[in-house]
Motif scaffolding. Sequence first.
Motif, PDB file in Angstrom:
ATOM      1  N   THR A   1      14.757  28.268  55.471  1.00  0.00           N
ATOM      2  CA  THR A   1      15.698  27.780  54.473  1.00  0.00           C
ATOM      3  C   THR A   1      16.649  28.905  54.109  1.00  0.00           C
ATOM      4  N   GLN A   2      17.676  28.557  53.370  1.00  0.00           N
ATOM      5  CA  GLN A   2      18.647  29.541  52.881  1.00  0.00           C
ATOM      6  C   GLN A   2      18.580  29.557  51.363  1.00  0.00           C
ATOM      7  N   ILE A   3      18.627  30.742  50.774  1.00  0.00           N
ATOM      8  CA  ILE A   3      18.557  30.882  49.326  1.00  0.00           C
ATOM      9  C   ILE A   3      19.696  31.754  48.827  1.00  0.00           C
ATOM     10  N   SER A   4      20.004  31.620  47.560  1.00  0.00           N
ATOM     11  CA  SER A   4      20.943  32.524  46.902  1.00  0.00           C
ATOM     12  C   SER A   4      20.141  33.604  46.193  1.00  0.00           C
ATOM     13  N   HIS A   5      20.434  34.853  46.506  1.00  0.00           N
ATOM     14  CA  HIS A   5      19.705  35.955  45.883  1.00  0.00           C
ATOM     15  C   HIS A   5      20.488  37.240  46.088  1.00  0.00           C
TER      16      HIS A   5
END
Length: 285
Positions: free
Chosen positions: A76-80
Motif C-alpha cells: 500500500t501507499q501511505i502519507s508520512h
Amino acid sequence: MGTGSNGQLVASTLSSVEAELNYLKAGQGRPVSYTFEPPPGVPWVTGELEPRRVAIRDGRPLVALHELSLDRSGFTQISHRSVVADFSHDATIRDIYYREAEALLRDVTGAEKIVVFDHTLRDSAQGSRRTAELREPVRRVHNDQTFASAPRRVRDHLPPDEAEERLKHRFAIINLWRPLATVERLPLAVCDARSIAREDMVPSDLVYPDRVGETYSFTWNPRHQWYWFPRLRPDEALLLKIYDSREDGTARFTAHTAFEDPTGAPEAPARRSIELRALVFWPAA
C-alpha cells in the motif's frame, strides 16, 4: 483481481503505462546473486532474464478505496513525512529513522513488537552493486524473502528462546520504501499478491560474505497485476509485505522491481530512495 465491484470498475479505468519488466526465464534452475565482488570468473548474477511488456496501473485510486492494502494486495501507499531530512549519515538513519519506522509500523499494523534489521540506500546515478553503502535500483522481478528464509531472519535477530516462541504465532517482514526526492526515473512497480501463483516463484540464492540468504525470482504469468505510484514524493512511502506467516488468504508477499517509465524525461534526475526492512510480531491470539 479479487476486488469488489467498485474496485473492479476503478481498476478497469485506471490510467496506466506499458513498460518492460525483467522476469526470470523459465527453466533456469536456481539463480545465484552476489552482494559483493564474486570470485574471479564467477558472474554477479546467474539466470537468464526474459523481458516482458506489461501494463502498470496507477495504484493511487485503489489505495483510496482500500482495495490495495498490506493484507489484501501485499502493498500500500501511505502519507508520512520523516523527521530525518539528511539521509547521508548512517548513525542518523539507525538512531532516528529506525525508531521512527518502528513507531510507524506499529501504528499501521497494530503489531506488538517491531525489529528493524537492515536498510538500503539506492541511487540510480551513483549507486553500484559493488558498494554496500549505496546500491543501484534492482531491475528484475523479485521478493526479498521466501518461506524458508523468513523464519531464519527471526532466529538471526532474536534471542533463541524468544525466537522459537515468536515463531509459534503470526509474524511478518515489511519493507518501508521511501523516495528521497520525487521519483522521476526508475520508479517501483509492485505486483498484486492475489495475481501471483506459487509456480511463478523460483527460490534464488543471495550470497553474502558470511552466509547465503534466499529470495524469490519470478517467471512471467499473464495474470500478474502490476501497479505503480507516479511521482512518489519523500512525504509519501510504500509498504511492501515481503513475508507473512498467516495462511488464511492474507497476502504473504509481493513481487516488485524498478522499471523505466516510458513517460519520463531522459534528463530527469536520478532516483534516490531508502528501503528499510523490519520484523513485525503480533501478540498470541
